[in-house]
Design a protein around this motif. Structure first.
Motif, PDB file in Angstrom:
ATOM      1  N   GLY A 139       3.098  15.291   4.609  1.00  0.00           N
ATOM      2  CA  GLY A 139       4.596  14.948   4.849  1.00  0.00           C
ATOM      3  C   GLY A 139       5.566  14.787   3.773  1.00  0.00           C
ATOM      4  N   CYS A 193       4.731   9.605   2.735  1.00  0.00           N
ATOM      5  CA  CYS A 193       5.617  10.830   2.493  1.00  0.00           C
ATOM      6  C   CYS A 193       6.751  10.699   1.066  1.00  0.00           C
ATOM      7  CB  CYS A 193       6.758  10.733   3.717  1.00  0.00           C
ATOM      8  SG  CYS A 193       5.851  11.142   5.140  1.00  0.00           S
ATOM      9  N   TYR A 198       0.339  12.343  -1.313  1.00  0.00           N
ATOM     10  CA  TYR A 198       0.271  11.880   0.370  1.00  0.00           C
ATOM     11  C   TYR A 198      -0.433  10.698   0.719  1.00  0.00           C
ATOM     12  CZ  TYR A 198       1.139  12.427   5.116  1.00  0.00           C
ATOM     13  OH  TYR A 198       1.749  12.331   6.478  1.00  0.00           O
TER      14      TYR A 198
END
Length: 300
Positions: A139, A193, A198
């Motif tokens: 993300g 994110c 990550y």
């Protein structure tokens, strides 16, 4: 379909659903959900797999869907949960339950978005005989699809800290973003994110994960019109599976005679004769390989 309960090792109760085929199961498939998505969303696809001889198990993470305790129905303030809890406790318990339910057939996983991300944080992922990820990537916001990247920095750096500190949880329903999420989940997700690696801990160091345990084949089905995932997100996530053979399919809507697929479209019934058939074919190819079943079951 049968509704069951799963007891985690920390004594939390999850609500799950079993889909049992009319004949002996050729495989058992676990479907872990995307962030903020209830397991009911996957019912049509689960029924499709069941019609083709596969037993299917879906579940809701703690604090979500039918696994949300009655006292937190109006507000998640005070509810304790992190993404590590969802992976190491909930996902893992569901994985062991699926294995114990159908011990004599291969154990396969179809992970949508977060459901694919957390596979690498699940301690017993070595039991998985095949992992199919759908719309799955990291993300990290700088690698997000262009239409999302325009404003997502505002979400992670301002909206999440502001609204979560006031409400005691992330009021995603009111903001029309993701859905209501426990404080620990949204803070950890926001931290991930904001970092290109990550999977990082509170100190900003790389987390210890279980990606290295995975030896089973992995298929990534991603979509060029995904409004959330950029190709770099997708590749970065699957690079973590360093010891598993990974096949990557970057699918355009026109490849399946569709105008749009997007991040959630794969699970729409309109793709029963195209994308679902691709998934079924791949899952069927991995029905002949099976890991050793666990000695105990967590099914209630």
């Amino acid at each position: 379909m049968e509704t069951i309960q799963i007891l985690t090792t920390d004594q939390k109760v999850l609500t799950a659903k079993k889909y049992t085929p009319a004949t002996a199961a050729t495989a058992v498939v676990l479907i872990p959900a995307a962030m903020g998505v209830k397991q009911q969303f996957y019912t049509p696809f689960a029924e499709f797999l069941c019609e083709h001889g596969m037993a299917v198990l879906s579940f809701d993470y703690r604090g979500m869907g039918e696994s949300l305790p009655a006292e937190y129905q109006k507000s998640l303030r005070g509810f304790q949960a992190t993404l590590n809890d969802w992976a190491e406790l909930d996902y893992n318990a569901a994985l062991l339950t699926a294995r114990a339910w159908q011990p004599n057939v291969p154990l396969l996983v179809v992970g949508h978005s977060l459901g694919g991300q957390l596979a690498g944080l699940t301690p017993d992922n070595h039991l998985i005989d095949g992992l199919l990820t759908v719309g799955c990537g990291t993300g990290y916001w700088r690698d997000n699809a262009p239409q999302l990247k325009r404003y997502v920095w505002l979400l992670w750096y301002f909206l999440v800290p502001f609204y979560t500190s006031i409400c005691g949880y992330f009021p995603g329903k009111k903001l029309r973003k993701v859905g209501n999420l426990p404080k620990g989940v949204i803070y950890q997700w926001a931290r991930w994110c904001r970092d290109h690696r990550y999977f990082v801990d509170k100190s900003g160091q790389a987390m210890q994960t279980y990606h290295h345990q995975m030896r089973a084949p992995v298929l990534s089905m991603s979509f060029t019109d995904d409004e959330m995932m950029g190709r770099k997100n997708i590749d970065s996530l699957h690079d973590y599976f360093c010891h598993a053979p990974v096949e990557r399919r970057y699918i355009r809507p026109q490849d399946v005679d569709a105008k749009r697929i997007g991040h959630f479209g794969f699970f729409r019934s309109e793709f029963r004769d195209s994308l679902w058939q691709q998934a079924l074919q791949w899952l069927s190819q991995h029905q002949s390989v099976q890991q050793t079943p666990p000695q105990s079951a967590l099914l209630m």
